[in-house]
Write an enzyme that holds these catalytic residues in place. Structure first.
Site, mmCIF file in Angstrom:
data_model
loop_
_atom_site.group_PDB
_atom_site.id
_atom_site.type_symbol
_atom_site.label_atom_id
_atom_site.label_comp_id
_atom_site.label_asym_id
_atom_site.label_seq_id
_atom_site.Cartn_x
_atom_site.Cartn_y
_atom_site.Cartn_z
ATOM 1 N N ASP A 267 15.851 32.118 -80.958
ATOM 2 C CA ASP A 267 16.987 31.822 -81.832
ATOM 3 C C ASP A 267 16.585 31.218 -83.188
ATOM 4 O O ASP A 267 17.458 30.896 -84.001
ATOM 5 C CB ASP A 267 17.949 30.835 -81.141
ATOM 6 C CG ASP A 267 18.657 31.483 -79.961
ATOM 7 O OD1 ASP A 267 18.810 32.711 -79.968
ATOM 8 O OD2 ASP A 267 19.037 30.750 -79.033
ATOM 9 N N LYS B 221 24.569 26.697 -82.806
ATOM 10 C CA LYS B 221 25.202 28.028 -82.856
ATOM 11 C C LYS B 221 26.042 28.241 -81.607
ATOM 12 O O LYS B 221 25.799 27.612 -80.562
ATOM 13 C CB LYS B 221 24.165 29.153 -82.974
ATOM 14 C CG LYS B 221 23.179 29.274 -81.781
ATOM 15 C CD LYS B 221 23.673 30.149 -80.642
ATOM 16 C CE LYS B 221 22.660 30.302 -79.518
ATOM 17 N NZ LYS B 221 23.142 30.250 -78.189
#
Ligand code: ATP
Length: 287
Positions: free
Chosen positions: A135, A8
Protein backbone atom coordinates in the site's frame (compact mmCIF):
# COMPACT_ATOMS: atom_id res chain seq x y z
CA UNK A 1 10.25 17.83 9.29
CA UNK A 2 6.81 16.82 10.55
CA UNK A 3 4.23 15.21 8.26
CA UNK A 4 0.68 13.91 8.38
CA UNK A 5 0.44 10.33 7.07
CA UNK A 6 -3.19 9.67 6.13
CA UNK A 7 -5.04 6.36 6.54
CA UNK A 8 -6.87 4.77 3.59
CA UNK A 9 -10.11 2.92 3.15
CA UNK A 10 -10.93 0.49 0.34
CA UNK A 11 -14.12 1.68 -1.35
CA UNK A 12 -13.91 -1.59 -3.31
CA UNK A 13 -11.50 -4.54 -3.26
CA UNK A 14 -11.60 -7.26 -5.91
CA UNK A 15 -9.16 -10.13 -5.62
CA UNK A 16 -8.50 -11.24 -9.21
CA UNK A 17 -5.94 -14.05 -9.09
CA UNK A 18 -3.12 -15.63 -7.14
CA UNK A 19 0.33 -14.77 -8.52
CA UNK A 20 3.39 -16.99 -8.78
CA UNK A 21 5.09 -14.89 -6.07
CA UNK A 22 2.31 -15.76 -3.57
CA UNK A 23 0.71 -12.31 -3.66
CA UNK A 24 -2.69 -11.63 -5.24
CA UNK A 25 -3.56 -9.47 -8.22
CA UNK A 26 -6.05 -6.90 -6.99
CA UNK A 27 -8.28 -4.17 -8.30
CA UNK A 28 -9.16 -1.72 -5.56
CA UNK A 29 -10.54 1.78 -5.35
CA UNK A 30 -8.71 3.38 -2.42
CA UNK A 31 -9.45 6.69 -0.74
CA UNK A 32 -7.28 8.71 1.67
CA UNK A 33 -9.15 9.83 4.79
CA UNK A 34 -8.37 12.45 7.41
CA UNK A 35 -7.38 10.06 10.25
CA UNK A 36 -3.57 10.29 10.33
CA UNK A 37 -0.34 9.43 12.08
CA UNK A 38 2.19 12.22 12.68
CA UNK A 39 5.66 11.35 11.42
CA UNK A 40 8.79 13.41 12.17
CA UNK A 41 11.90 12.76 10.07
CA UNK A 42 15.35 14.28 10.45
CA UNK A 43 18.90 13.54 9.37
CA UNK A 44 21.37 12.13 11.92
CA UNK A 45 25.13 11.56 11.84
CA UNK A 46 24.75 7.81 11.29
CA UNK A 47 22.41 4.82 11.60
CA UNK A 48 18.60 4.58 11.57
CA UNK A 49 16.47 5.13 14.67
CA UNK A 50 12.69 4.63 14.65
CA UNK A 51 10.67 5.46 17.78
CA UNK A 52 6.92 5.50 18.40
CA UNK A 53 4.68 6.80 21.20
CA UNK A 54 2.64 3.55 21.11
CA UNK A 55 4.56 0.67 22.74
CA UNK A 56 2.60 -1.91 20.72
CA UNK A 57 4.19 -0.74 17.47
CA UNK A 58 7.46 -2.54 16.66
CA UNK A 59 10.52 -0.27 16.60
CA UNK A 60 13.83 -0.88 14.83
CA UNK A 61 14.10 -2.96 11.62
CA UNK A 62 10.65 -4.57 12.12
CA UNK A 63 8.97 -1.22 11.61
CA UNK A 64 8.05 -0.64 7.97
CA UNK A 65 9.16 3.01 8.41
CA UNK A 66 12.66 1.67 9.17
CA UNK A 67 12.62 -0.22 5.84
CA UNK A 68 11.64 2.99 4.07
CA UNK A 69 14.51 4.92 5.69
CA UNK A 70 16.92 2.10 4.82
CA UNK A 71 15.84 2.14 1.16
CA UNK A 72 16.25 5.89 0.86
CA UNK A 73 19.63 5.79 2.59
CA UNK A 74 20.73 3.15 0.07
CA UNK A 75 19.69 5.39 -2.84
CA UNK A 76 21.21 8.69 -1.75
CA UNK A 77 24.77 9.83 -1.06
CA UNK A 78 23.36 12.89 0.70
CA UNK A 79 22.06 10.98 3.77
CA UNK A 80 24.24 9.10 6.27
CA UNK A 81 21.80 8.69 9.16
CA UNK A 82 18.09 9.13 9.91
CA UNK A 83 15.81 9.61 12.92
CA UNK A 84 12.07 8.90 12.64
CA UNK A 85 9.42 9.42 15.31
CA UNK A 86 5.83 8.21 14.85
CA UNK A 87 2.86 9.53 16.80
CA UNK A 88 0.46 6.63 16.25
CA UNK A 89 -3.19 7.61 15.75
CA UNK A 90 -4.27 5.11 13.07
CA UNK A 91 -5.36 1.81 14.69
CA UNK A 92 -2.94 -1.05 13.95
CA UNK A 93 -3.72 -4.14 11.86
CA UNK A 94 -7.07 -2.54 11.11
CA UNK A 95 -7.22 -2.50 7.29
CA UNK A 96 -6.35 1.22 7.27
CA UNK A 97 -2.73 0.95 6.01
CA UNK A 98 -1.25 2.80 8.99
CA UNK A 99 2.18 1.23 8.56
CA UNK A 100 2.27 1.91 4.82
CA UNK A 101 1.27 5.54 5.45
CA UNK A 102 4.20 5.93 7.87
CA UNK A 103 6.61 4.41 5.33
CA UNK A 104 5.33 6.72 2.61
CA UNK A 105 5.78 9.75 4.91
CA UNK A 106 9.39 8.71 5.61
CA UNK A 107 10.19 8.36 1.90
CA UNK A 108 8.50 11.65 1.01
CA UNK A 109 9.85 13.56 4.02
CA UNK A 110 13.48 12.46 3.71
CA UNK A 111 13.48 13.05 -0.03
CA UNK A 112 12.17 16.60 0.57
CA UNK A 113 15.05 17.27 2.99
CA UNK A 114 17.67 16.35 0.37
CA UNK A 115 18.91 19.27 -1.79
CA UNK A 116 16.57 19.58 -4.76
CA UNK A 117 19.15 18.63 -7.42
CA UNK A 118 19.78 15.28 -5.71
CA UNK A 119 16.15 14.40 -4.92
CA UNK A 120 14.62 11.21 -6.31
CA UNK A 121 11.94 11.76 -8.94
CA UNK A 122 8.30 11.06 -7.94
CA UNK A 123 8.42 7.97 -10.18
CA UNK A 124 11.55 6.64 -8.48
CA UNK A 125 9.94 7.29 -5.08
CA UNK A 126 6.86 5.29 -6.18
CA UNK A 127 9.11 2.42 -7.35
CA UNK A 128 10.85 2.39 -3.96
CA UNK A 129 7.46 2.45 -2.23
CA UNK A 130 6.33 -0.60 -4.24
CA UNK A 131 9.40 -2.51 -2.99
CA UNK A 132 8.59 -1.75 0.65
CA UNK A 133 4.91 -2.77 0.94
CA UNK A 134 1.75 -3.22 -1.10
CA UNK A 135 0.00 0.00 0.00
CA UNK A 136 3.02 2.35 0.11
CA UNK A 137 2.68 3.45 -3.54
CA UNK A 138 -0.95 4.39 -2.92
CA UNK A 139 -0.08 6.28 0.28
CA UNK A 140 2.55 8.30 -1.62
CA UNK A 141 -0.05 9.24 -4.25
CA UNK A 142 -3.16 9.59 -2.08
CA UNK A 143 -6.59 10.99 -2.87
CA UNK A 144 -8.77 8.49 -4.69
CA UNK A 145 -6.92 5.94 -6.85
CA UNK A 146 -7.53 2.77 -8.78
CA UNK A 147 -4.90 0.38 -7.44
CA UNK A 148 -3.94 -2.71 -9.44
CA UNK A 149 -1.38 -5.52 -9.58
CA UNK A 150 -0.23 -6.29 -6.02
CA UNK A 151 -0.67 -2.58 -5.26
CA UNK A 152 2.16 -1.07 -7.28
CA UNK A 153 0.03 0.19 -10.19
CA UNK A 154 -1.70 3.34 -8.95
CA UNK A 155 -3.89 5.59 -11.11
CA UNK A 156 -5.31 8.73 -9.52
CA UNK A 157 -9.02 9.43 -10.20
CA UNK A 158 -11.17 12.57 -10.16
CA UNK A 159 -11.74 13.48 -6.49
CA UNK A 160 -15.17 12.78 -5.00
CA UNK A 161 -17.20 15.66 -3.61
CA UNK A 162 -16.38 15.97 0.11
CA UNK A 163 -17.76 12.80 1.76
CA UNK A 164 -17.80 11.77 5.42
CA UNK A 165 -17.18 8.33 6.82
CA UNK A 166 -17.72 6.81 10.24
CA UNK A 167 -14.89 4.35 10.91
CA UNK A 168 -15.56 1.69 13.53
CA UNK A 169 -12.63 -0.39 14.78
CA UNK A 170 -13.77 -3.32 16.93
CA UNK A 171 -11.49 -4.57 19.72
CA UNK A 172 -9.67 -7.23 17.73
CA UNK A 173 -7.05 -7.19 14.99
CA UNK A 174 -7.05 -9.06 11.66
CA UNK A 175 -3.82 -10.14 10.01
CA UNK A 176 -3.81 -9.30 6.30
CA UNK A 177 -1.91 -12.52 5.52
CA UNK A 178 -4.52 -14.61 7.37
CA UNK A 179 -7.42 -12.88 5.53
CA UNK A 180 -5.96 -13.74 2.11
CA UNK A 181 -5.28 -17.33 3.20
CA UNK A 182 -8.95 -17.66 4.23
CA UNK A 183 -10.01 -16.15 0.91
CA UNK A 184 -7.85 -18.67 -0.96
CA UNK A 185 -9.29 -21.60 1.01
CA UNK A 186 -12.80 -20.45 0.17
CA UNK A 187 -12.51 -19.34 -3.43
CA UNK A 188 -9.25 -20.31 -5.12
CA UNK A 189 -10.05 -22.37 -8.21
CA UNK A 190 -7.88 -25.36 -9.00
CA UNK A 191 -7.00 -24.07 -12.49
CA UNK A 192 -5.25 -20.77 -13.29
CA UNK A 193 -8.55 -19.16 -14.32
CA UNK A 194 -9.47 -15.78 -12.79
CA UNK A 195 -11.31 -16.11 -9.50
CA UNK A 196 -15.05 -16.48 -9.93
CA UNK A 197 -16.04 -14.86 -6.64
CA UNK A 198 -17.92 -11.61 -7.16
CA UNK A 199 -20.11 -10.99 -4.15
CA UNK A 200 -20.07 -7.53 -2.62
CA UNK A 201 -17.61 -4.73 -3.17
CA UNK A 202 -14.94 -6.16 -0.87
CA UNK A 203 -14.18 -9.78 -1.72
CA UNK A 204 -12.42 -10.30 1.65
CA UNK A 205 -15.60 -9.57 3.62
CA UNK A 206 -17.12 -13.03 3.31
CA UNK A 207 -14.14 -15.04 4.57
CA UNK A 208 -13.26 -12.51 7.32
CA UNK A 209 -16.86 -12.08 8.57
CA UNK A 210 -17.11 -15.91 8.66
CA UNK A 211 -14.56 -15.85 11.51
CA UNK A 212 -15.49 -12.45 12.96
CA UNK A 213 -19.34 -12.05 12.74
CA UNK A 214 -19.04 -8.84 14.81
CA UNK A 215 -17.98 -7.08 11.58
CA UNK A 216 -21.32 -7.99 9.97
CA UNK A 217 -23.17 -6.66 13.02
CA UNK A 218 -21.30 -3.32 12.85
CA UNK A 219 -22.28 -3.00 9.18
CA UNK A 220 -25.94 -3.52 10.07
CA UNK A 221 -25.73 -1.00 12.91
CA UNK A 222 -24.18 1.70 10.72
CA UNK A 223 -26.90 1.18 8.09
CA UNK A 224 -29.63 1.28 10.75
CA UNK A 225 -28.16 4.56 12.07
CA UNK A 226 -28.49 6.17 8.63
CA UNK A 227 -25.27 5.50 6.68
CA UNK A 228 -26.01 5.08 2.98
CA UNK A 229 -23.48 2.22 2.70
CA UNK A 230 -21.37 0.24 5.15
CA UNK A 231 -18.41 -1.92 4.26
CA UNK A 232 -15.26 -3.52 5.67
CA UNK A 233 -12.00 -1.75 4.73
CA UNK A 234 -9.22 -3.93 3.28
CA UNK A 235 -8.73 -7.10 5.30
CA UNK A 236 -10.64 -5.56 8.23
CA UNK A 237 -11.70 -5.41 10.91
CA UNK A 238 -12.48 -1.66 10.50
CA UNK A 239 -15.91 -0.98 9.00
CA UNK A 240 -16.75 2.36 7.37
CA UNK A 241 -20.17 3.87 6.91
CA UNK A 242 -20.75 6.52 4.23
CA UNK A 243 -22.50 9.80 5.14
CA UNK A 244 -22.95 12.84 2.92
CA UNK A 245 -23.54 15.57 5.51
CA UNK A 246 -21.20 16.33 8.41
CA UNK A 247 -24.06 17.10 10.80
CA UNK A 248 -25.61 13.65 10.17
CA UNK A 249 -22.20 12.02 10.62
CA UNK A 250 -21.74 13.72 14.00
CA UNK A 251 -25.07 12.31 15.25
CA UNK A 252 -24.20 8.79 14.06
CA UNK A 253 -20.73 9.00 15.63
CA UNK A 254 -22.16 9.96 19.01
CA UNK A 255 -24.50 6.96 18.96
CA UNK A 256 -22.04 4.33 17.75
CA UNK A 257 -19.33 5.52 20.18
CA UNK A 258 -21.47 4.37 23.10
CA UNK A 259 -20.82 0.79 21.96
CA UNK A 260 -17.55 1.09 20.03
CA UNK A 261 -15.21 3.60 21.65
CA UNK A 262 -12.73 3.41 18.78
CA UNK A 263 -15.01 5.10 16.25
CA UNK A 264 -13.93 8.11 14.18
CA UNK A 265 -15.56 10.70 11.96
CA UNK A 266 -13.28 11.25 8.96
CA UNK A 267 -13.54 12.92 5.58
CA UNK A 268 -12.10 12.45 2.10
CA UNK A 269 -8.59 13.87 1.64
CA UNK A 270 -7.01 14.59 -1.74
CA UNK A 271 -3.44 13.61 -0.81
CA UNK A 272 -1.67 10.81 1.05
CA UNK A 273 0.98 12.88 2.85
CA UNK A 274 0.96 16.47 4.08
CA UNK A 275 4.07 18.33 5.25
CA UNK A 276 3.31 20.38 8.37
CA UNK A 277 6.68 22.12 8.69
CA UNK A 278 8.26 24.01 5.81
CA UNK A 279 10.24 22.02 3.32
CA UNK A 280 13.78 23.52 3.32
CA UNK A 281 14.66 22.50 -0.25
CA UNK A 282 11.50 24.18 -1.61
CA UNK A 283 12.63 27.59 -0.31
CA UNK A 284 14.16 29.93 -2.83
CA UNK A 285 17.84 30.96 -2.64
CA UNK A 286 18.53 33.31 0.23
CA UNK A 287 15.20 32.47 1.91
P1 ATP B 1 -3.19 -2.82 5.41
O1 ATP B 1 -4.49 -2.11 5.40
O2 ATP B 1 -2.14 -2.20 4.52
O3 ATP B 1 -3.28 -4.30 5.31
P2 ATP B 1 -3.18 -2.66 8.26
O4 ATP B 1 -3.81 -1.34 8.60
O5 ATP B 1 -4.06 -3.86 8.33
O6 ATP B 1 -2.53 -2.53 6.85
P3 ATP B 1 -0.83 -1.93 9.79
O7 ATP B 1 -1.41 -1.09 10.87
O8 ATP B 1 -0.14 -1.23 8.69
O9 ATP B 1 -1.95 -2.93 9.21
O10 ATP B 1 0.17 -2.95 10.50
C1 ATP B 1 0.21 -4.35 10.35
C2 ATP B 1 1.35 -4.91 11.23
O11 ATP B 1 2.59 -4.32 10.81
C3 ATP B 1 1.20 -4.54 12.69
O12 ATP B 1 0.58 -5.56 13.38
C4 ATP B 1 2.63 -4.26 13.17
O13 ATP B 1 3.15 -5.34 13.87
C5 ATP B 1 3.47 -4.09 11.92
N1 ATP B 1 4.05 -2.71 11.75
C6 ATP B 1 5.29 -2.43 11.31
N2 ATP B 1 5.50 -1.10 11.22
C7 ATP B 1 4.36 -0.49 11.61
C8 ATP B 1 3.96 0.87 11.71
N3 ATP B 1 4.77 1.89 11.41
N4 ATP B 1 2.71 1.10 12.11
C9 ATP B 1 1.86 0.08 12.41
N5 ATP B 1 2.19 -1.22 12.35
C10 ATP B 1 3.42 -1.53 11.94
Amino acid sequence: MKLKAFAKINLSLRVLSLRDDGFHNLESLMQSVSLCDYVTVEFAASGIEVTCDDPRVPVGPKNIAYKAAEKLLGMSDEVSGVRVHIEKRIPMAAGLAGGSADAAAVLFGLNSLIPRTSQLTPKKLLDLGGQIGSDVSFCLTGGICLVEGRGEKVTQQEPWPKTYFILVKPDFEVSTKWAYEEFDKMFLPKADAPLAHNEGKNYLELPVIGKFPEIGRIKEKLLALGCSEAQMSGSGPTVFGVVNKRADAEVILEKIKKEYTRSYLVETIEKGIEALTPNPSSRGRGA
